[in-house]
Design a protein around this motif. Structure first.
Motif, mmCIF file in Angstrom:
data_model
loop_
_atom_site.group_PDB
_atom_site.id
_atom_site.type_symbol
_atom_site.label_atom_id
_atom_site.label_comp_id
_atom_site.label_asym_id
_atom_site.label_seq_id
_atom_site.Cartn_x
_atom_site.Cartn_y
_atom_site.Cartn_z
ATOM 1 N N GLU A 7 12.298 -24.413 -42.333
ATOM 2 C CA GLU A 7 12.063 -25.718 -42.240
ATOM 3 C C GLU A 7 12.290 -26.245 -43.802
ATOM 4 O OE1 GLU A 7 11.268 -28.677 -40.974
ATOM 5 O OE2 GLU A 7 10.668 -29.470 -42.601
ATOM 6 N N SER A 8 13.323 -27.384 -43.865
ATOM 7 C CA SER A 8 13.480 -27.790 -45.189
ATOM 8 C C SER A 8 13.644 -29.435 -45.084
ATOM 9 C CB SER A 8 14.351 -27.186 -46.122
ATOM 10 O OG SER A 8 15.912 -27.267 -45.351
ATOM 11 N N ALA A 77 16.753 -20.077 -37.072
ATOM 12 C CA ALA A 77 16.901 -21.183 -36.680
ATOM 13 C C ALA A 77 16.438 -22.213 -37.650
ATOM 14 C CB ALA A 77 15.822 -21.401 -35.399
ATOM 15 N N TYR A 78 17.272 -23.199 -38.057
ATOM 16 C CA TYR A 78 16.725 -24.179 -39.078
ATOM 17 C C TYR A 78 16.754 -25.717 -38.905
ATOM 18 C CZ TYR A 78 21.460 -25.562 -39.010
ATOM 19 O OH TYR A 78 22.606 -26.229 -38.769
ATOM 20 N N THR A 79 15.937 -26.292 -39.303
ATOM 21 C CA THR A 79 15.884 -27.660 -38.955
ATOM 22 C C THR A 79 17.201 -28.397 -39.231
ATOM 23 O OG1 THR A 79 13.543 -27.709 -39.568
ATOM 24 C CG2 THR A 79 14.499 -29.840 -39.399
ATOM 25 N N GLN A 80 17.780 -29.129 -38.243
ATOM 26 C CA GLN A 80 19.055 -29.611 -38.681
ATOM 27 C C GLN A 80 18.993 -31.190 -38.945
ATOM 28 O OE1 GLN A 80 21.895 -28.861 -35.563
ATOM 29 N NE2 GLN A 80 23.585 -29.529 -36.761
ATOM 30 N N GLY A 81 17.818 -31.846 -38.260
ATOM 31 C CA GLY A 81 17.403 -33.060 -38.585
ATOM 32 C C GLY A 81 16.438 -33.688 -37.851
ATOM 33 N N PRO A 82 16.002 -34.814 -37.665
ATOM 34 C CA PRO A 82 16.276 -35.700 -38.850
ATOM 35 C C PRO A 82 15.330 -35.149 -39.931
ATOM 36 C CG PRO A 82 14.595 -36.861 -37.258
ATOM 37 C CD PRO A 82 14.818 -35.178 -36.786
ATOM 38 N N GLY A 83 15.950 -35.685 -41.274
ATOM 39 C CA GLY A 83 15.035 -35.591 -42.639
ATOM 40 C C GLY A 83 15.745 -36.043 -43.630
ATOM 41 N N LEU A 84 15.664 -35.621 -44.888
ATOM 42 C CA LEU A 84 16.614 -35.981 -46.191
ATOM 43 C C LEU A 84 17.644 -35.162 -46.156
ATOM 44 C CD1 LEU A 84 13.425 -35.922 -48.734
ATOM 45 C CD2 LEU A 84 14.390 -38.002 -47.416
ATOM 46 N N ILE A 104 24.860 -12.948 -36.991
ATOM 47 C CA ILE A 104 23.843 -13.193 -35.948
ATOM 48 C C ILE A 104 23.910 -14.619 -35.456
ATOM 49 C CG2 ILE A 104 22.207 -11.256 -36.452
ATOM 50 C CD1 ILE A 104 20.652 -13.237 -38.096
ATOM 51 N N PRO A 105 23.282 -14.957 -34.515
ATOM 52 C CA PRO A 105 23.519 -16.299 -34.098
ATOM 53 C C PRO A 105 22.617 -17.254 -34.786
ATOM 54 C CG PRO A 105 22.391 -15.332 -32.307
ATOM 55 C CD PRO A 105 22.885 -14.336 -33.485
ATOM 56 N N VAL A 106 23.122 -18.568 -35.224
ATOM 57 C CA VAL A 106 22.330 -19.486 -36.090
ATOM 58 C C VAL A 106 22.173 -20.901 -35.317
ATOM 59 C CG1 VAL A 106 22.193 -20.805 -38.202
ATOM 60 C CG2 VAL A 106 23.276 -18.675 -38.288
ATOM 61 N N VAL A 107 21.174 -21.351 -34.927
ATOM 62 C CA VAL A 107 20.910 -22.660 -34.372
ATOM 63 C C VAL A 107 20.335 -23.753 -35.134
ATOM 64 C CG1 VAL A 107 21.236 -21.858 -32.023
ATOM 65 C CG2 VAL A 107 18.959 -22.023 -33.188
ATOM 66 N N GLY A 108 20.817 -24.828 -35.179
ATOM 67 C CA GLY A 108 20.087 -26.223 -35.840
ATOM 68 C C GLY A 108 19.155 -26.760 -34.802
ATOM 69 N N VAL A 109 17.765 -26.678 -35.232
ATOM 70 C CA VAL A 109 16.959 -27.446 -34.265
ATOM 71 C C VAL A 109 16.477 -28.680 -34.641
ATOM 72 C CG1 VAL A 109 14.390 -27.023 -33.475
ATOM 73 C CG2 VAL A 109 15.950 -24.970 -34.089
ATOM 74 N N PRO A 110 16.398 -29.762 -33.382
ATOM 75 C CA PRO A 110 16.097 -30.887 -33.971
ATOM 76 C C PRO A 110 14.403 -30.836 -34.223
ATOM 77 C CG PRO A 110 16.739 -30.578 -31.637
ATOM 78 C CD PRO A 110 16.631 -29.313 -32.251
ATOM 79 N N HIS A 111 14.060 -31.453 -35.418
ATOM 80 C CA HIS A 111 12.592 -31.174 -35.880
ATOM 81 C C HIS A 111 11.523 -31.622 -35.144
ATOM 82 C CE1 HIS A 111 9.984 -31.141 -39.649
ATOM 83 N NE2 HIS A 111 9.375 -32.469 -38.877
ATOM 84 N N LEU A 112 11.929 -32.921 -34.274
ATOM 85 C CA LEU A 112 10.873 -33.523 -33.137
ATOM 86 C C LEU A 112 10.479 -32.661 -32.111
ATOM 87 C CD1 LEU A 112 12.087 -37.109 -33.569
ATOM 88 C CD2 LEU A 112 10.157 -35.867 -34.992
ATOM 89 N N GLU A 113 11.703 -31.941 -31.653
ATOM 90 C CA GLU A 113 11.506 -30.989 -30.710
ATOM 91 C C GLU A 113 10.628 -29.895 -31.114
ATOM 92 O OE1 GLU A 113 14.572 -28.058 -29.503
ATOM 93 O OE2 GLU A 113 14.446 -28.915 -27.531
ATOM 94 N N ALA A 114 10.852 -29.414 -32.282
ATOM 95 C CA ALA A 114 9.959 -28.197 -32.838
ATOM 96 C C ALA A 114 8.611 -28.859 -32.835
ATOM 97 C CB ALA A 114 10.508 -27.859 -34.007
ATOM 98 N N HIS A 115 8.241 -30.077 -33.345
ATOM 99 C CA HIS A 115 6.909 -30.605 -33.295
ATOM 100 C C HIS A 115 6.290 -30.474 -31.884
ATOM 101 C CE1 HIS A 115 5.639 -31.504 -37.216
ATOM 102 N NE2 HIS A 115 6.761 -32.382 -37.393
#
Ligand code: KG4
Ligand code: ZN
Length: 343
Positions: A7-8, A77-84, A104-115
């Protein structure tokens, strides 16, 4: 499957290791509060640089703390957005580079979905479907969560988010950044009935919110009683903080009750930074007891931004075979004779 979560998106660097069989192995969060405090808010460029400094060392430390190496990771998994933008790019590039190197697989996660899936990391966890109140610094939304990835927006703020209203009002009261937790703490010593602040949109028959007028009402109030000068008005400030918090909590609680009624669902999830607010939890729990719906929260330390919720949401997506494309539009092959003419 072992998933590394990153998460960044803003002012916290978060990393986590989530095992799809044994659950969350561990997570760490580095807060940039001290870095931004002197500016009274997040400075995007400083945020990006700080993520660069901390992210990889945090991944290494977390792996060794749990006796694992990068080779044990099966997905990222990394935060793809929204964000700075700059802050997001740090997570995206580290995740993509590691994923590429490890194949290995890499997926961009929507930050709000994660919350809104984060309460599934708590015990007991809600079962689908449920209503989710998402209250963060940038969003205030009520969603019908039918299944992972199937979300229906029921209502949202038309202006400021609840967390934003907390932060701006805290600033008005001369409280240090980050304002939300500071205001909530001050409210504990205040009298919430001393000032009657407006309950925006409470009378309207919809599931939307509006909090910017509340901040203006506080401004008018502080000007009237002079509570923004720092001399001898601590009790005034505490009473304003408590009255403000009560107004927000009243509106959020009432709209949650209506959302439950409108959807005929029996479970409510509260997620996002403002979900850490003690008074909000107290009032929503009480509403649930009265109306007969169950309320679920993420563990308190997972209310604000963290890598664990990203790893969890990402694990769900990787588990279904989803693979993110590399997010950068670089061209390793680019024949000159394929270019369009210039001019
Ligand atoms: O979810 P989050 O960490 O980041 C975003 O995705 O925005 O939420 C941060 C927001 C900030 O506005 C912060 O002031 C607010 O959550 N917040 C609180 C509390 N703890 C954090 N607001 C009210 N009471 C709290 N205890
Ligand atoms: Zn967040």
């Amino acid at each position: 499957m072992l998933v590394l979560g990153i998460e960044s998106s803003c002012d916290e660097t978060g990393v986590a290791l989530y095992d799809t069989i044994s659950g969350l192995l561990g997570h760490t969060v580095h807060s940039q509060v001290a870095l931004h405090a002197e500016y009274g808010g997040v400075v995007p460029e400083l945020a990006s640089r700080d993520h660069v400094r901390h992210l990889l060392p945090m991944v290494s430390a977390l792996l060794s703390e749990h006796g694992r190496s990068v080779k044990d990771i099966n997905g990222i998994a990394y935060t793809q957005g929204p964000g700075l933008a700059g802050a997001l790019l740090v997570g995206a590039s580290v995740a993509s580079a590691l994923g590429y190197a490890l194949s290995i697989p890499v997926v961009g996660v929507p930050h709000l979905e994660a919350h809104l899936l984060s309460p599934l990391l708590a015990e007991p966890a809600p079962a689908f479907p449920f209503v989710a109140l998402l209250v963060s610094g940038g969003h205030t939304q009520l969603m019908a969560v039918k299944a992972p990835g199937r979300y229906e927006l029921l209502g949202e703020t038309r202006d400021d988010a609840a967390g934003e209203a907390f932060d701006k009002t805290a600033k008005l009261l001369g409280l240090p950044y980050p304002g939300g937790p500071a205001l909530a703490q001050l409210a504990e010593t205040g009298n919430a009935t001393r000032f009657r602040l407006p309950r925006p949109m409470l009378d309207q028959d919809n599931l939307d919110f509006s909090f910017s007028g509340l901040k203006t009402a506080v401004l008018t109030l502080t000007q009237r009683i002079g509570a923004d000068s720092k001399v001898d008005c601590e009790q005034d400030k505490a009473d304003i903080a408590a009255s403000f918090q009560e107004a927000i909590v009243d509106v959020l609680t009432a709209k949650c009750e209506r959302a439950i009624e409108a959807t005929a669902m029996s479970q409510l999830v509260v997620a996002g930074g403002v979900g850490a607010n003690r008074r909000l939890r107290e009032c929503i729990d009480l509403a649930g007891e009265k109306a007969g719906f169950r309320v679920f929260y993420p563990p308190v330390e997972l209310c604000t931004d963290n890598g664990a919720m990203i790893a969890y949401a990402g694990a769900m997506r990787i588990g279904t075979g989803q693979k993110g494309a590399l997010p950068f539009n670089a061209r390793p092959r680019w024949e000159l004779d394929s270019l369009p003419a210039i001019g």
